[in-house]
Write a protein that holds these residues in place. Structure first.
Motif, PDB file in Angstrom:
ATOM      1  N   LYS A  41       0.858  -1.196   0.000  1.00  0.00           N
ATOM      2  CA  LYS A  41       0.000   0.000   0.000  1.00  0.00           C
ATOM      3  C   LYS A  41       0.889   1.240   0.000  1.00  0.00           C
ATOM      4  O   LYS A  41       2.006   1.206   0.502  1.00  0.00           O
ATOM      5  CB  LYS A  41      -0.850   0.030   1.277  1.00  0.00           C
ATOM      6  N   LYS A  42       0.371   2.346  -0.552  1.00  0.00           N
ATOM      7  CA  LYS A  42       1.101   3.625  -0.516  1.00  0.00           C
ATOM      8  C   LYS A  42       0.214   4.655   0.188  1.00  0.00           C
ATOM      9  O   LYS A  42      -0.999   4.672   0.005  1.00  0.00           O
ATOM     10  CB  LYS A  42       1.408   4.094  -1.949  1.00  0.00           C
ATOM     11  N   ILE A  43       0.864   5.517   0.962  1.00  0.00           N
ATOM     12  CA  ILE A  43       0.092   6.526   1.721  1.00  0.00           C
ATOM     13  C   ILE A  43      -0.366   7.648   0.793  1.00  0.00           C
ATOM     14  O   ILE A  43      -1.488   8.119   0.860  1.00  0.00           O
ATOM     15  CB  ILE A  43       0.943   7.102   2.877  1.00  0.00           C
ATOM     16  N   PHE A  44       0.526   8.078  -0.115  1.00  0.00           N
ATOM     17  CA  PHE A  44       0.205   9.221  -0.973  1.00  0.00           C
ATOM     18  C   PHE A  44      -0.324   8.765  -2.329  1.00  0.00           C
ATOM     19  O   PHE A  44      -0.138   7.618  -2.728  1.00  0.00           O
ATOM     20  CB  PHE A  44       1.444  10.108  -1.148  1.00  0.00           C
ATOM     21  N   THR A  45      -0.950   9.701  -3.034  1.00  0.00           N
ATOM     22  CA  THR A  45      -1.463   9.402  -4.377  1.00  0.00           C
ATOM     23  C   THR A  45      -0.306   8.961  -5.274  1.00  0.00           C
ATOM     24  O   THR A  45       0.772   9.562  -5.240  1.00  0.00           O
ATOM     25  CB  THR A  45      -2.133  10.660  -4.973  1.00  0.00           C
ATOM     26  N   LEU A  46      -0.564   7.923  -6.076  1.00  0.00           N
ATOM     27  CA  LEU A  46       0.492   7.391  -6.933  1.00  0.00           C
ATOM     28  C   LEU A  46       0.745   8.287  -8.138  1.00  0.00           C
ATOM     29  O   LEU A  46      -0.191   8.853  -8.714  1.00  0.00           O
ATOM     30  CB  LEU A  46       0.099   5.991  -7.446  1.00  0.00           C
ATOM     31  N   THR A  47       1.993   8.414  -8.526  1.00  0.00           N
ATOM     32  CA  THR A  47       2.335   9.113  -9.775  1.00  0.00           C
ATOM     33  C   THR A  47       2.015   8.161 -10.934  1.00  0.00           C
ATOM     34  O   THR A  47       1.920   6.940 -10.728  1.00  0.00           O
ATOM     35  CB  THR A  47       3.833   9.446  -9.826  1.00  0.00           C
ATOM     36  N   PRO A  48       1.897   8.674 -12.169  1.00  0.00           N
ATOM     37  CA  PRO A  48       1.636   7.782 -13.311  1.00  0.00           C
ATOM     38  C   PRO A  48       2.653   6.641 -13.418  1.00  0.00           C
ATOM     39  O   PRO A  48       2.297   5.500 -13.730  1.00  0.00           O
ATOM     40  CB  PRO A  48       1.720   8.711 -14.521  1.00  0.00           C
ATOM     41  N   ALA A  49       3.917   6.939 -13.127  1.00  0.00           N
ATOM     42  CA  ALA A  49       4.956   5.891 -13.204  1.00  0.00           C
ATOM     43  C   ALA A  49       4.711   4.814 -12.141  1.00  0.00           C
ATOM     44  O   ALA A  49       4.876   3.619 -12.393  1.00  0.00           O
ATOM     45  CB  ALA A  49       6.337   6.501 -13.020  1.00  0.00           C
ATOM     46  N   GLU A  50       4.289   5.257 -10.945  1.00  0.00           N
ATOM     47  CA  GLU A  50       4.029   4.298  -9.860  1.00  0.00           C
ATOM     48  C   GLU A  50       2.777   3.458 -10.156  1.00  0.00           C
ATOM     49  O   GLU A  50       2.714   2.284  -9.790  1.00  0.00           O
ATOM     50  CB  GLU A  50       3.856   5.041  -8.521  1.00  0.00           C
ATOM     51  N   VAL A  51       1.787   4.091 -10.807  1.00  0.00           N
ATOM     52  CA  VAL A  51       0.568   3.351 -11.200  1.00  0.00           C
ATOM     53  C   VAL A  51       0.951   2.210 -12.146  1.00  0.00           C
ATOM     54  O   VAL A  51       0.509   1.070 -11.996  1.00  0.00           O
ATOM     55  CB  VAL A  51      -0.468   4.289 -11.877  1.00  0.00           C
ATOM     56  N   GLU A  52       1.813   2.517 -13.133  1.00  0.00           N
ATOM     57  CA  GLU A  52       2.237   1.498 -14.097  1.00  0.00           C
ATOM     58  C   GLU A  52       3.061   0.406 -13.400  1.00  0.00           C
ATOM     59  O   GLU A  52       2.903  -0.780 -13.679  1.00  0.00           O
ATOM     60  CB  GLU A  52       3.040   2.161 -15.222  1.00  0.00           C
ATOM     61  N   ARG A  55       0.682  -1.789 -11.585  1.00  0.00           N
ATOM     62  CA  ARG A  55      -0.035  -2.658 -12.535  1.00  0.00           C
ATOM     63  C   ARG A  55       0.828  -3.867 -12.898  1.00  0.00           C
ATOM     64  O   ARG A  55       0.352  -5.003 -12.916  1.00  0.00           O
ATOM     65  CB  ARG A  55      -0.382  -1.863 -13.799  1.00  0.00           C
ATOM     66  N   GLU A  56       2.109  -3.627 -13.178  1.00  0.00           N
ATOM     67  CA  GLU A  56       3.017  -4.725 -13.529  1.00  0.00           C
ATOM     68  C   GLU A  56       3.169  -5.703 -12.363  1.00  0.00           C
ATOM     69  O   GLU A  56       3.192  -6.920 -12.550  1.00  0.00           O
ATOM     70  CB  GLU A  56       4.393  -4.178 -13.940  1.00  0.00           C
ATOM     71  N   GLN A  57       3.288  -5.146 -11.136  1.00  0.00           N
ATOM     72  CA  GLN A  57       3.445  -6.008  -9.957  1.00  0.00           C
ATOM     73  C   GLN A  57       2.189  -6.855  -9.734  1.00  0.00           C
ATOM     74  O   GLN A  57       2.281  -8.044  -9.401  1.00  0.00           O
ATOM     75  CB  GLN A  57       3.722  -5.149  -8.711  1.00  0.00           C
TER      76      GLN A  57
END
Length: 450
Positions: A41-52, A55-57
């Motif tokens: 889980k992440k506390i802060f809103t994900l950046t587009p790179a983190e979203v991708e 998704r891969e994970q």
């Protein structure tokens, strides 16, 4: 929400929180050491790179769970995917009539619930046909696409994590149908099936159909003998003769492309007799035939590239640009392993065939029986229909078409596809160990065996 695709077609959409809930349930049931690690889980809103990255994970996580025999076969995992499929496709639970085809084109109509899983639908079809319970496991339901000439192109074997009614109706295309066929590879099991009238009729109808579609090769003399047996309605003798013919019991796939023996070769692949058979058209138009034994495949994997489009679900699945590849590592000689790649929309179906061949070999090796392997749960919840439906005999075989070449019009059906070689590179994009199907039936061999 994240899209989960099966065979390049949208199966369901799920949120991170839903997948986390599934993960926690699996950990509770099977223990933290069995279940793969879940993206944190992440506390802060994900950046587009983190979203991708997430998704891969998640994709790797779902593949790892599915490929684990315990987790992938668990009711927790499968019911999660079935529920998500029904919610995504927004199909309410209600009673419907589903049409299932037999190999001879006959339609079997069964009354089921939209939420009935593959096993329930298979049992409903068996009940309608009066097929005994102990033979149900020798057959499976397959999603097929009807071609213009009335033949079928196999999309996949319907799995335990899907609802057949939802799978076929969400494609919004009447060319997609569900068909009942035998699902074992060793023709010795035909004897079990032929013991019962309905099993014999189903096997007979399938054999006639495979001969008519040119899947089983027949010369003029064999054709004359078969026709004579058909006229006498000697179904067992007909099947016994068919068992001696080339490609009996094989599934034939649509023309596709391979990198063996060289890149960009057009090929017709057939699966059967514990092997993948290749009929390859070389660039000089010469046709070569060869077989890859499943016992010499060290491992295999399916890779797919799904276009990043957010189009509506279920838009023309047949035209989807998803590129699927099956690659297997093959023991060519005592000390030489080589990767062979097949680029085909049916790559997942090919992988399912390889896996079921291996499963069958392992059951045999351990001295188990196929009946035990196919033993099905009995939940008593099935609504048995009183009206049994007989399997009709297929029409007599047409004379073999002299112009029918097994490799007819291959070049016109295909355009060249560039193939990506599979290396053992350690680049960041390389596929992790979890993406491979290890083969328990793999056998080391000496050069004298080749």
């Amino acid at each position: 929400a994240y899209n989960i695709h099966v065979n390049g077609v949208l199966h369901c959409r799920v949120r991170y929180s839903q997948l986390l809930g599934l993960h926690e349930q699996l950990r509770k049931e099977y223990g933290a050491n069995v279940v793969p690690a879940f993206p944190p889980k992440k506390i802060f809103t994900l950046t587009p790179a983190e979203v991708e990255q997430r998704r891969e994970q998640l994709e790797k996580y779902m593949q790892a769970v599915r490929q684990d025999p315990t987790l992938g076969g668990s009711e927790t995992f499968n019911s999660f995917l079935r529920k998500a499929q029904q919610e995504t496709q927004q199909i309410p639970t209600e009673e419907v009539v589903l049409e299932v085809l037999l190999s001879n084109g006959q339609k079997v109509k069964v009354t089921i619930l939209t939420s009935d899983q593959t096993e329930d639908v298979l049992e409903a079809v068996a009940s309608k046909l009066d097929l005994p319970d102990d033979l149900v496991g020798y057959f499976s339901l397959f999603l097929v696409r009807e071609t213009k000439d009335g033949a079928f192109s196999f999309v996949r074997k319907l799995q335990e994590f899907e609802l057949p009614y939802v799978s076929v109706t969400s494609l919004h295309n009447s060319e997609f149908r569900i068909i009942l066929r035998k699902s074992y590879w060793d023709s010795a099991y035909d004897d079990d099936v032929m013991e019962h009238r309905v099993g014999l009729n189903l096997l007979y109808a399938q054999t006639v159909s495979d001969i008519e579609h040119g899947w089983i090769l027949v010369n003029k003399e064999q054709h004359r003998q078969l026709k004579s047996l058909q006229e006498k309605v000697s179904k067992k003798e007909f099947i016994r003769l068919a068992q001696t013919l080339k490609y009996y019991g094989y599934l034939k796939f649509d023309p596709c492309v391979t990198d063996f023996p060289e890149k960009g070769c057009h090929v017709v692949v057939s699966a059967g007799n514990n092997e993948l058979n290749f009929q390859v058209r070389l660039p000089n138009e010469q046709i070569k035939e060869g077989s890859f034994k499943v016992t010499r495949m060290r491992c295999w994997r399916v890779t797919s590239s799904v276009p990043m489009s957010n189009g509506p679900s279920g838009t023309s699945p047949g035209k989807s640009e998803v590129k699927l590849e099956l690659a297997f590592e093959y023991l060519m000689s005592k000390d030489r392993l080589q990767w062979v790649t097949i680029t085909s929309p049916q790559a997942i179906m090919l992988s399912i065939c390889l896996q079921s061949m291996v499963d069958e070999l392992m059951v045999k090796k351990s001295g188990g029986s196929i009946r035990k392997m196919f033993r099905r749960r009995v939940n008593g919840a099935l609504r048995r229909s009183d009206s049994q439906q007989a399997v009709k005999s297929p029409p007599l075989l047409d004379s073999p078409d002299a112009s029918r070449e097994p490799m007819a019009k291959l070049s016109s059906k295909l355009t060249s596809v560039s193939l990506r070689g599979i290396s053992h590179s350690s680049s960041a994009n390389d596929v992790g160990a979890n993406d491979f199907h290890g083969n328990y039936a793999f056998e080391g061999i000496g050069d004298e065996d080749l």
